[in-house]
Design a protein around this motif. Structure first.
Motif, mmCIF file in Angstrom:
data_model
loop_
_atom_site.group_PDB
_atom_site.id
_atom_site.type_symbol
_atom_site.label_atom_id
_atom_site.label_comp_id
_atom_site.label_asym_id
_atom_site.label_seq_id
_atom_site.Cartn_x
_atom_site.Cartn_y
_atom_site.Cartn_z
ATOM 1 N N UNK A 238 39.501 36.619 45.181
ATOM 2 C CA UNK A 238 40.537 36.455 44.165
ATOM 3 C C UNK A 238 41.112 37.827 43.800
ATOM 4 N N UNK A 239 40.192 38.799 43.623
ATOM 5 C CA UNK A 239 40.646 40.140 43.248
ATOM 6 C C UNK A 239 41.513 40.734 44.366
ATOM 7 N N UNK A 240 41.041 40.582 45.615
ATOM 8 C CA UNK A 240 41.796 41.140 46.743
ATOM 9 C C UNK A 240 43.181 40.529 46.818
ATOM 10 N N UNK A 249 47.339 38.244 38.587
ATOM 11 C CA UNK A 249 46.118 37.449 38.586
ATOM 12 C C UNK A 249 46.012 36.568 39.822
ATOM 13 N N UNK A 250 44.786 36.073 40.035
ATOM 14 C CA UNK A 250 44.561 35.104 41.121
ATOM 15 C C UNK A 250 43.338 34.282 40.763
ATOM 16 N N UNK A 267 37.990 33.806 39.132
ATOM 17 C CA UNK A 267 39.269 34.134 38.499
ATOM 18 C C UNK A 267 39.358 35.638 38.339
ATOM 19 N N UNK A 268 40.557 36.155 38.520
ATOM 20 C CA UNK A 268 40.783 37.594 38.335
ATOM 21 C C UNK A 268 42.072 37.755 37.533
ATOM 22 N N UNK A 269 41.993 38.506 36.436
ATOM 23 C CA UNK A 269 43.195 38.821 35.668
ATOM 24 C C UNK A 269 43.680 37.718 34.747
ATOM 25 N N UNK A 270 42.873 36.664 34.541
ATOM 26 C CA UNK A 270 43.295 35.571 33.656
ATOM 27 C C UNK A 270 42.504 35.649 32.352
ATOM 28 N N UNK A 271 43.096 35.197 31.251
ATOM 29 C CA UNK A 271 42.385 35.270 29.968
ATOM 30 C C UNK A 271 41.299 34.188 29.922
ATOM 31 N N UNK A 339 47.823 32.711 43.425
ATOM 32 C CA UNK A 339 48.130 34.037 42.863
ATOM 33 C C UNK A 339 49.230 33.835 41.837
ATOM 34 N N UNK A 340 49.139 34.565 40.720
ATOM 35 C CA UNK A 340 50.065 34.372 39.596
ATOM 36 C C UNK A 340 50.826 35.656 39.309
ATOM 37 N N UNK A 341 52.111 35.500 38.995
ATOM 38 C CA UNK A 341 52.892 36.684 38.621
ATOM 39 C C UNK A 341 53.563 36.444 37.266
ATOM 40 N N UNK A 342 53.817 37.540 36.533
ATOM 41 C CA UNK A 342 54.531 37.346 35.271
ATOM 42 C C UNK A 342 56.046 37.488 35.447
ATOM 43 N N UNK A 343 56.473 37.542 36.729
ATOM 44 C CA UNK A 343 57.928 37.525 36.978
ATOM 45 C C UNK A 343 58.290 36.224 37.694
ATOM 46 N N UNK A 344 59.463 35.660 37.376
ATOM 47 C CA UNK A 344 59.877 34.472 38.123
ATOM 48 C C UNK A 344 60.302 34.859 39.543
#
Ligand code: ADP
Length: 613
Positions: A238-240, A249-250, A267-271, A339-344
């Motif tokens: 997930x981190x990679x 995040x992923x 999970x990586x980078x998620x609250x 994988x998640x991004x905060x940009x559309x």
């Protein structure tokens, strides 16, 4: 800031580019440039007889060569540095060189006619070098400053504040004073150098992105093959995925046994809030359903995509776009990597292909873990079975043994000599059978119950002392001297008391058993940085060198032991090894056949905190 070259974030993936090779290349190129300035000046002055400030130009050429000599010497120690300081130094070095080249270029431009200089296109060459070596915004800043200085230089030469040299005789006089010419030249240089820098930077970005991805894939492949713990492997994957795609995040979700729910496995980078939002319904969520059918799915805008089950929570987490791919194990999907991004609109088809490659590493990890789990379980099942059978066998064999003893003692009537002899041999066989049953039972227990028993702080010397006391009779009856040497201060080791007794009964029992009369067995305890080291040394038959590595296998007996007619099952050392592994210790053997053997056990010395842990 997309500063991929000089990324200051510590990361376990080596995405930073090593510029020390580029340093060397720059220095090599500069030898050429310095020499070229000298040769071109001499040629222009002597052959073409152009009116040049040849002294100043020759001095510039010499300064370039002189500074380059200094740089070449200063770059030497770079290769010997460790990776991190080397990256830092090489970066500083490259920036220093670019600054110097820049000043040398401006001076040369001025001395060769400013805005009419024939070396003006060199700005493009230098722009390319800067775009290759520095991160994406730096070359543009560099270009802007260069054009600004060139403009300043042109204006100063035009106004006469700085002298102007007429280098190309064919050009009209006062060309450098014509505003239109100056503007056209500047605009042309600005546009061409921006295009060149843009293209170079774009190619470099793509190359670095590829490098980042290849490095990640190599890392993940290594991770998957070297780590057995599924949780750890999935965490790293997930981190990679997040780091390689340069996104926030992923996560990895695996299907549960029912196949209806996708539960979070990494999970990586998620609250924490988001992570706790519960399982994803594999059949009810359209998004997950599509992914589980085997295709990558990209969500470009979370807020407007109705395929998501937890749309609101995802939006609250600040996630704007998602890419998700299936993890396919044994021909069918076993989970999903996202994988998640905060940009559309952050993810492309290329990104989906890339994380698909990471997901296939995940599938290998899941399969490895399952195979390992199956093997482990079948080992436990087998041990359980052996335990049950041996347990059942022990009472009838024990019963037969006591009946036989009754017969042998003549309690059921007088025995003839022949009967006595036959029953005596039967008793020996029964003793051996019971030994085998006991060892099998101990081995099965160490693989099942023993392995799970919690470790405690056990005072080593008292336990060892008791074992030795109980074995003294055996040693005496075999006329083998048994000595014990331990420091006064008592060490507590992490173990189970029963296990510890079993380990040393086995080792000391073997030492006595395989040592002929008149020999000696010495048990010694010493403290070493690695822990408490207990050695059991004897002067017995020893072990053939080539068989030492096989001693820990179930049922293995060395060839000289089998020939010696000393009875044994070949299970004792296997039990010892299992227990020592369980205690987190180590065991080793040194032996010369015919001269004796020394078994060394190292156990961790335990602090009270260890036991609590
Ligand atoms: P066994 O019941 O045969 O003694 P172990 O598992 O305890 O089984 O030992 C395995 C083999 O290791 C023995 O058969 C023997 O060949 C060898 N061995 C163990 N301890 C010694 C020793 N102190 N000296 C020589 N050989 C030994």
């Amino acid at each position: 800031m997309d500063d991929h070259f000089f990324d200051s974030q510590p990361t376990d993936l080596s995405f930073r580019r090593d510029l020390s090779g580029d340093c060397r290349q720059l220095i090599l190129m500069r030898w050429g440039v310095g020499s070229l300035v000298l040769i071109a000046t001499a040629f222009a002055e002597l052959v073409l007889e152009v009116n040049l400030p040849w002294r100043a130009l020759a001095a510039t050429g010499l300064v370039i060569l002189g500074v380059n000599l200094y740089l070449a010497l200063a770059a030497r120690p770079l290769a010997a540095l460790e990776r991190q300081p080397r990256l830092r130094r090489a970066r500083q070095f490259v920036i220093l060189q670019i600054l110097f080249d820049w000043v040398a270029m401006i001076v040369t431009l001025h001395l060769t006619g400013g805005i009419t200089s024939p070396v003006l296109p060199f700005i493009l060459v230098h722009g390319v070098v800067v775009a290759i070596l520095l991160s994406s915004w730096m070359p543009y800043a560099y270009l802007a400053v260069t054009i600004a200085i060139l403009t300043g230089l042109s204006l100063l030469e035009r106004s006469g504040a700085l002298p102007h040299w007429y280098v190309i005789p064919a050009l009209p006089l006062y060309l450098h004073r014509r505003p239109l010419y100056i503007a056209a030249q500047l605009i042309f240089i600005a546009i061409t150098s921006s295009v060149v820098v843009y293209l170079t930077a774009a190619i470099m970005n793509r190359l670095v992105e590829r490098e980042r991805r290849v490095t990640t894939l190599l890392h993940t492949a290594n991770t998957v093959s070297s780590i057995f713990s599924l949780d750890e492997v999935l965490d790293r994957l997930a981190r990679s995925a997040a780091q390689a795609l340069n996104v926030r995040a992923a996560s990895i979700r695996l299907l549960d046994e029912t196949g209806d729910n996708l539960t979070l496995a990494a999970a990586y980078g998620l609250s924490q809030n988001y992570v706790d939002k519960g399982p994803v319904d594999a059949t009810g969520s359209q998004f997950s359903g599509e992914v589980l059918e085997g295709h990558p799915v990209i969500i470009d805008e979370v807020e407007t995509d109705s395929r998501l089950q937890y749309q609101q929570q995802i939006a609250e987490e600040g996630i704007r776009s998602i890419v998700a791919v299936p993890i396919i194990g044994r021909g069918k999907p076993v989970g999903i990597l996202r994988a998640y991004s905060d940009q559309p609109h952050r993810f492309s088809e290329d990104d989906a292909d890339f994380i698909l490659a990471i997901a296939s590493q995940g599938a290998i990890a899941v399969e490895n873990a399952m195979a390992y789990e199956t093997l482990y379980q079948s080992d436990i099942d087998r041990a359980q079975f052996v335990r049950m059978v041996t347990h059942e066998l022990r009472s009838p064999v024990g019963g037969a043994q006591s009946l036989l003893r009754t017969l042998l003692r003549g309690m059921a009537g007088e025995l003839t000599g022949q009967q006595q002899d036959l029953l005596g041999r039967l008793e020996i066989r029964l003793d051996m059978l019971l030994d085998l049953i006991n060892d099998l039972l101990a081995l099965a227990e160490s693989k099942t119950v023993g392995q799970r028993e919690p470790l405690k702080r056990i005072p080593l010397q008292p336990v060892l002392g008791d074992v030795i006391k109980s074995m003294q009779v055996e040693a005496d009856s075999k006329k083998v001297s048994l000595t014990y040497d331990a420091p006064f201060e008592i060490f507590a080791v992490l173990a189970t008391e029963e296990g510890l007794v079993r380990v040393f009964r086995n080792l000391i029992g073997n030492a006595i058993k395989y040592t002929p009369s008149g020999g000696s067995v010495t048990v010694r305890v010493v403290e070493r940085p690695s822990g408490a080291v207990i050695s059991v040394a004897d002067t017995g038959i020893g072990i053939p060198k080539e068989e030492i590595s096989l001693l820990w296998n179930d049922f293995f007996r060395a060839s000289n032991a089998r020939r010696s007619k000393v009875g044994g099952t070949g299970l004792g050392l296997s039990i010892v090894k299992q227990l020592i592994d369980h205690f987190g210790g180590a065991i080793s053997v040194h032996s010369t056949e015919g001269e004796g053997a020394t078994f060394k056990v190292t156990l961790q010395i335990a602090s009270p905190a260890d036991e609590a842990a």
